[in-house]
Design a protein around this motif. Structure first.
Motif, mmCIF file in Angstrom:
data_model
loop_
_atom_site.group_PDB
_atom_site.id
_atom_site.type_symbol
_atom_site.label_atom_id
_atom_site.label_comp_id
_atom_site.label_asym_id
_atom_site.label_seq_id
_atom_site.Cartn_x
_atom_site.Cartn_y
_atom_site.Cartn_z
ATOM 1 N N TYR A 98 -12.239 15.844 6.163
ATOM 2 C CA TYR A 98 -11.803 14.474 6.425
ATOM 3 C C TYR A 98 -12.153 13.575 5.239
ATOM 4 C CZ TYR A 98 -11.239 15.819 11.331
ATOM 5 O OH TYR A 98 -10.840 16.423 12.496
ATOM 6 N N GLY A 99 -11.352 12.550 5.046
ATOM 7 C CA GLY A 99 -11.606 11.554 4.027
ATOM 8 C C GLY A 99 -10.872 10.268 4.362
ATOM 9 N N HIS A 100 -10.618 9.442 3.362
ATOM 10 C CA HIS A 100 -9.844 8.220 3.569
ATOM 11 C C HIS A 100 -9.181 7.831 2.264
ATOM 12 C CE1 HIS A 100 -12.758 5.493 1.518
ATOM 13 N NE2 HIS A 100 -13.655 6.359 1.962
ATOM 14 N N GLY A 130 -2.390 11.508 6.447
ATOM 15 C CA GLY A 130 -2.495 10.679 5.258
ATOM 16 C C GLY A 130 -1.364 10.933 4.277
ATOM 17 N N THR A 131 -1.378 10.171 3.182
ATOM 18 C CA THR A 131 -0.280 10.174 2.214
ATOM 19 C C THR A 131 -0.608 10.939 0.939
ATOM 20 O OG1 THR A 131 0.426 8.000 3.029
ATOM 21 C CG2 THR A 131 1.264 8.691 0.879
ATOM 22 N N GLY A 132 -1.784 10.680 0.365
ATOM 23 C CA GLY A 132 -2.133 11.308 -0.898
ATOM 24 C C GLY A 132 -1.152 10.943 -1.986
ATOM 25 N N PRO A 163 0.831 -1.218 0.000
ATOM 26 C CA PRO A 163 0.000 0.000 0.000
ATOM 27 C C PRO A 163 0.857 1.257 0.000
ATOM 28 C CG PRO A 163 -0.796 -1.578 1.637
ATOM 29 C CD PRO A 163 0.520 -2.105 1.145
ATOM 30 N N GLN A 164 0.461 2.216 -0.802
ATOM 31 C CA GLN A 164 1.136 3.515 -0.852
ATOM 32 C C GLN A 164 0.407 4.559 -0.007
ATOM 33 O OE1 GLN A 164 4.197 3.796 -2.667
ATOM 34 N NE2 GLN A 164 3.785 1.602 -2.454
ATOM 35 N N GLY A 165 -0.795 4.252 0.389
ATOM 36 C CA GLY A 165 -1.584 5.115 1.270
ATOM 37 C C GLY A 165 -2.749 4.315 1.809
#
Length: 478
Positions: A390-392, A420-422, A366-368
């Motif tokens: 907010y999100g995921h 998070g990464t995005g 996984p990259q994010g």
């Protein structure tokens, strides 16, 4: 007060058997003629679609991170109406949340909805210790209503007998079923969880799971537990405080096919209530598209359809032309990958739309993965500057400039990632004219102005076209 039979299925960890148990219960109850309303805790598209398949009704996500407690109660009561039973599938372990207090956990959600919990325990190479684990759960948060236990991966009659005696003696809980070790997984998995229901013989798999559940579980007692759930107050806040937007409606295309299909139903309903007519379109076939004034590209598995996406040059060129004309396009994760220049997967490289001069590359890890918090740092058609939401995210792909392995800094980002990464380097969100693409997924309840801004941008595009303009001006929210 409302009588809402309901049950939450939870485990001690991810991979304990929650999904198989939930799917089996949903399909069995459907077979008996019950109207089953499925819910999925957390930000999950794949399990939710499978639950919907099993129950014959669309599943609803309940997420304490993305939604307020009032929104969750209201959404649950609203969606539960006119159903015989509500089934909530938890995620991860029962008490696993985002912090020391276990906030946003399955236990948190079960308390919020005052729902009895059916706990499934993987009993591989374990007997008396299973009772200790269950007893620990009973004592850890006593206000969680653990009503019964299902034992998974049992090895034989003797193993099952010892487990049952230990748990019922030491824990005082009924063992409501013992599932044997299955020789094969009825639903294959891949890097993001279960495979899509569109890529597997879903009906055959669900019927097989239901048979297993009916053979090994005390379904009458489980149904009684659901029926004995406490009554709920009907006086919940409205989940849609605003009425549908009056006036001239616009048409927003939503890609729904084997490539992109990750959408929260509430997102589409929010767009409709804001004044949009939803028109489903596909990136994979050559059917002519109707006139659209906006386009929503959700997440999915474009890598599994890369050859067909690349071969459909007519649609790729259409999407490019529409973006260049200023059509408002909102793309999440898989949608972002499609808008890149190319997609690298399984040793192949396939051309994509090319709106952004980046190449999406699948990785083994996984990259994010997880919840996100973003702050808007660049003016765009969908979010005002400085807005935080907010999100995921959950993606195995990353975006790279062509012929290089540098970061995505070649594109000025729209979002600063506070969590998070995005796209990497704490940034997300690419912008081309009125096209916005990011790895972050959003839910309409956590970004209440998103749908209205999308529809207003679509209305601006429609007005430009009605006035005979070749291109819609760039739309920016201050």
């Amino acid at each position: 007060m409302l009588t809402i039979p309901r049950l939450t299925v939870a485990g001690l960890r991810g991979g304990s058997g929650k999904t198989i148990l939930s799917l089996g219960l949903a399909r069995y109850w459907k077979q008996t003629g019950w109207k089953v309303k499925p819910f999925k805790k957390g930000p999950d598209y794949i399990d939710a679609v499978w639950l919907g398949r099993a129950a014959g009704r669309t599943a609803t996500n309940l997420d304490p991170f993305l939604m307020s407690e009032d929104q969750i109660r209201s959404l649950f009561v609203h969606r539960a109406q006119d159903h015989d039973v509500c089934l909530v599938e938890g995620n991860r372990g029962l008490f696993d949340g985002k912090d020391l207090d276990g906030s946003c956990s399955t236990a948190h959600l079960a308390r919020l909805l005052d729902t009895p919990v059916l706990l499934i325990v993987d009993c591989t190479k374990m007997t008396r210790t299973a009772a200790a684990l269950i007893q620990g759960c009973l004592a850890f948060e006593p206000d969680v209503r653990i009503a019964g236990v299902v034992l998974n991966n049992t090895a034989g009659a003797r193993h099952r007998s010892i487990l049952r005696q230990c748990i019922e003696t030491y824990c005082g809980l009924p063992v409501l079923g013992t599932l044997p070790k299955l020789r094969t997984n009825p639903i294959p998995e891949r890097h993001m969880g279960l495979v899509s229901d569109q890529e597997h013989a879903s009906e055959q798999a669900l019927e097989s799971i239901a048979r297993t559940i009916s053979d090994w579980l005390d379904l009458d007692q489980i149904a009684q537990i659901a029926r004995r759930a406490p009554q709920m107050s009907p006086a919940q806040p409205m989940i849609w405080p605003r009425t549908a937007h009056p006036g001239n409606r616009v048409r927003i295309g939503v890609v729904k096919d084997a490539c992109l299909w990750f959408y929260y139903p509430e997102n589409l309903e929010a767009l409709s209530r804001a004044g949009a007519e939803i028109q489903e379109v596909s990136l994979l076939n050559d059917n002519a598209w109707p006139e659209v004034h906006g386009l929503y590209l959700g997440g999915g598995f474009p890598e599994t359809q890369a050859l067909d996406l690349a071969a459909n040059t007519a649609v790729r060129e259409l999407v490019f032309r529409l973006a260049d004309k200023g059509l408002p396009i909102y793309a999440e994760c898989g949608g972002l990958m499609y808008l890149c220049r190319a997609l690298h997967s399984a040793g192949t490289q396939q051309p994509m739309v090319g709106i952004f001069p980046l190449e999406a590359e699948l990785s083994r890890k996984p990259q994010g993965h997880g919840y996100t918090l973003a702050r808007v740092s660049r003016a765009n058609p969908f979010y005002p500057l400085g807005y935080e939401f907010y999100g995921h995210e959950f993606h195995y792909s990353k975006c790279l400039p062509p012929q290089g392995k540098a970061s995505c800094a070649v594109q000025q980002p729209c979002l600063d990632m506070l969590r998070g990464t995005g796209l990497g380097q704490a940034q997300d969100g690419l912008l081309f004219r009125n096209t916005f693409a990011c790895y972050t997924h959003v839910h309409a309840f956590s970004v209440p102005a998103w749908a209205e801004n999308f529809v207003q941008a679509a209305a601006a595009f429609k007005m430009s076209m009605d006035q005979g303009l070749d291109r819609c001006p760039d739309i920016r929210i201050d």
